[in-house]
Design a protein around this motif. Structure first.
Motif, PDB file in Angstrom:
ATOM      1  N   HIS A  71       8.672  -3.423  -8.695  1.00 40.83           N
ATOM      2  CA  HIS A  71       7.294  -3.040  -8.435  1.00 40.83           C
ATOM      3  C   HIS A  71       6.579  -2.485 -10.030  1.00 40.83           C
ATOM      4  CE1 HIS A  71       3.322  -1.491  -7.248  1.00 40.83           C
ATOM      5  NE2 HIS A  71       3.640  -1.972  -6.293  1.00 40.83           N
ATOM      6  N   LYS A  72       5.495  -3.244 -10.300  1.00 42.09           N
ATOM      7  CA  LYS A  72       5.008  -2.920 -11.691  1.00 42.09           C
ATOM      8  C   LYS A  72       4.633  -1.352 -11.824  1.00 42.09           C
ATOM      9  CE  LYS A  72       0.305  -4.534 -10.452  1.00 42.09           C
ATOM     10  NZ  LYS A  72       0.445  -3.834  -9.297  1.00 42.09           N
ATOM     11  N   THR A  92      10.494 -13.426  -0.496  1.00 40.57           N
ATOM     12  CA  THR A  92       9.840 -13.321  -1.793  1.00 40.57           C
ATOM     13  C   THR A  92      10.496 -14.030  -2.597  1.00 40.57           C
ATOM     14  OG1 THR A  92       8.595 -11.371  -0.577  1.00 40.57           O
ATOM     15  CG2 THR A  92       8.586 -11.558  -3.155  1.00 40.57           C
ATOM     16  N   LYS A 134      -2.240  -5.998   1.613  1.00 41.11           N
ATOM     17  CA  LYS A 134      -1.985  -5.964   0.319  1.00 41.11           C
ATOM     18  C   LYS A 134      -1.794  -4.720  -0.405  1.00 41.11           C
ATOM     19  CE  LYS A 134      -6.527  -6.302  -1.316  1.00 41.11           C
ATOM     20  NZ  LYS A 134      -7.222  -6.431   0.101  1.00 41.11           N
ATOM     21  N   ASP A 169       6.521  -6.165  -5.852  1.00 41.13           N
ATOM     22  CA  ASP A 169       5.376  -7.204  -6.320  1.00 41.13           C
ATOM     23  C   ASP A 169       5.512  -8.502  -5.624  1.00 41.13           C
ATOM     24  OD1 ASP A 169       4.435  -5.407  -8.030  1.00 41.13           O
ATOM     25  OD2 ASP A 169       5.656  -6.082  -9.893  1.00 41.13           O
ATOM     26  N   ASN A 170       4.384  -9.175  -5.698  1.00 42.58           N
ATOM     27  CA  ASN A 170       4.526 -10.660  -4.959  1.00 42.58           C
ATOM     28  C   ASN A 170       5.087 -10.763  -3.502  1.00 42.58           C
ATOM     29  OD1 ASN A 170       3.775 -11.512  -7.590  1.00 42.58           O
ATOM     30  ND2 ASN A 170       6.117 -11.228  -8.132  1.00 42.58           N
ATOM     31  N   LYS A 171       4.879  -9.684  -2.972  1.00 40.67           N
ATOM     32  CA  LYS A 171       5.168  -9.726  -1.383  1.00 40.67           C
ATOM     33  C   LYS A 171       4.386 -10.829  -0.739  1.00 40.67           C
ATOM     34  CE  LYS A 171       5.250  -6.676   2.576  1.00 40.67           C
ATOM     35  NZ  LYS A 171       4.282  -5.699   3.146  1.00 40.67           N
ATOM     36  N   ILE A 172       5.314 -11.600   0.034  1.00 39.64           N
ATOM     37  CA  ILE A 172       4.797 -12.596   1.000  1.00 39.64           C
ATOM     38  C   ILE A 172       4.059 -12.115   2.084  1.00 39.64           C
ATOM     39  CG2 ILE A 172       6.028 -14.477  -0.027  1.00 39.64           C
ATOM     40  CD1 ILE A 172       7.900 -14.156   2.558  1.00 39.64           C
ATOM     41  N   HIS A 174      11.520 -19.435  -1.646  1.00 44.32           N
ATOM     42  CA  HIS A 174      10.616 -19.903  -0.755  1.00 44.32           C
ATOM     43  C   HIS A 174      11.325 -20.627   0.527  1.00 44.32           C
ATOM     44  CE1 HIS A 174      11.685 -23.671  -3.025  1.00 44.32           C
ATOM     45  NE2 HIS A 174      11.154 -24.107  -1.650  1.00 44.32           N
TER      46      HIS A 174
END
Ligand code: 5AD
Ligand code: FES
Length: 348
Positions: free
Chosen positions: A237-238, A277, A305, A311-314, A280
């Motif tokens: 996570h950023k 995540t 969100k 990061d980029n969690k679907i 696909h």
């Protein structure tokens, strides 16, 4: 493919047991992972058939007093917009979920002192009164044994508390001072003692993790024998100290899922959002490697969100019904079917 490798997998499947060296051999051998995945699928089919259980995930607070180094909602992350669901918002999520066929609700949140034991008990008993045929799973982190007891008496059935890593030194590298593996494991034993169906679990590819550590995770699971096990890849996570570490691999995560099925044939094993995540087709592959649970998101879309552990969690934009439908399609395409019962563990 060497017979030595297939014999080892067969032996683990028959005995539901393995030594540390054997586990390490399976993880480090890239000979034929499909043999392992097929074997795990076979074991799961023998016990659970094609059934895949549904759990509706309600991420009801992203406030957290902790500071786990990997986690996006750690208390010190000032970039998170914090939210809390009210009792009536939580009940609304359950109502929506019930109509969609969910019979287990998972209340997950950070370690948030705002919700006292009394408030949580009130929420739990309200859900149980409205939906007596549903199971309630909690995922609220470490609490006192008195608190766990109250929550159980109020009607909570299950509790998820991942051990994160079974190696005490590795645990210290993932968590801030003051958190210890011992406390985590004590909590797990207390939960079991109180009568919860308990879930443990860990991340694959977390910073500083070794192959030995992964073997230790499986040996711990074998010893603790939980009803449920959550396994997902670490994803950076950023806004965390681990932002520059690499994510866990799909292959290693699937190998750990499959080995878990062989060691604990009856376990309830989700194909996690984190797996979906990083690839696909991750959740479909998880099901084919021995997983038998999916957990679509029931949280109100406007908050999704903000519950970013990584990061980029679907699934952060989808309505509950869309998430449910999407997962159903995926489950069916992998050759399985969704079951809309409580889906308790087949061993107590
Ligand atoms: N990557 C993957 N999984 C994570 N979790 C927390 N942070 C991350 C991350 N960065 C997992 C932990 C926790 C669960 C709720 O989510 O294992 O127990
Ligand atoms: Fe919330 Fe770890 S940051 S439990």
């Amino acid at each position: 493919m060497s017979t030595k490798y297939t014999e080892l997998i067969d032996k683990i499947a028959i005995e539901n047991n393995a030594t540390k060296d054997e586990i390490i051999e399976v993880i480090t051998s890239h000979e034929n992972d499909n043999y392992l995945f097929d074997k795990a699928n076979e074991v799961r089919q023998r016990i659970y058939g094609k059934d895949v259980y549904l759990r509706g995930l309600i991420e009801f607070t992203n406030h957290c007093k902790n500071n786990c180094l990997y986690c996006g909602i750690r208390g010190e992350n000032r970039n998170v917009e914090r939210y809390r669901l009210t009792k009536s918002e939580i009940l609304e999520c359950c109502e929506t979920g019930y109509k969609l066929g969910f019979r287990t609700f998972v209340l997950q949140g950070g370690e948030d002192l705002f919700y006292t034991d009394d408030m949580l008990c009130d929420i739990i008993s309200a859900i149980k009164t409205k939906h007596p045929d549903c199971a309630i799973t909690l995922s609220l982190g470490e609490r006192s044994s008195d608190s766990y007891k109250m929550l159980h008496e109020a009607g909570a059935d299950r509790y998820l508390l991942r051990h994160e890593t079974a190696n005490p030194e590795h645990y210290l590298k993932l968590h801030p001072e003051g958190m210890s593996l011992k406390t985590r494991i004590d909590c797990l034993w207390e939960l079991r003692e109180i009568g919860f169906q308990v879930g443990a679990g860990f991340m694959v590819g977390s910073p500083y993790q070794t192959v030995e550590n992964l073997a230790e995770d499986l040996l711990f699971l074998k010893e603790f024998n939980p009803h449920m096990v959550g396994i997902g890849p670490f994803i950076p996570h950023k806004d965390t100290p681990f932002k520059d570490f690499e994510q866990g691999s799909l292959r290693d995560t699937l190998v750990m899922v499959a080995l878990t099925r062989l060691l604990l044939p009856y376990v309830l094993l989700p194909s996690t959002t984190a797996l979906g995540t990083i690839n696909h087709q991750g959740r479909e592959l998880g099901l084919k490697a021995g997983a038998n649970v999916v957990m679509p998101n029931l949280s109100p879309t406007r908050y999704r969100k903000h519950y970013a552990l990584y990061d980029n969690k679907i699934c952060t934009g989808d309505e509950a019904a869309e998430c449910r439908a999407c997962l159903e399609r995926r489950v069916v395409s992998a050759g399985f079917e969704i079951i809309t019962t409580r889906g308790d563990s087949k061993v107590q």
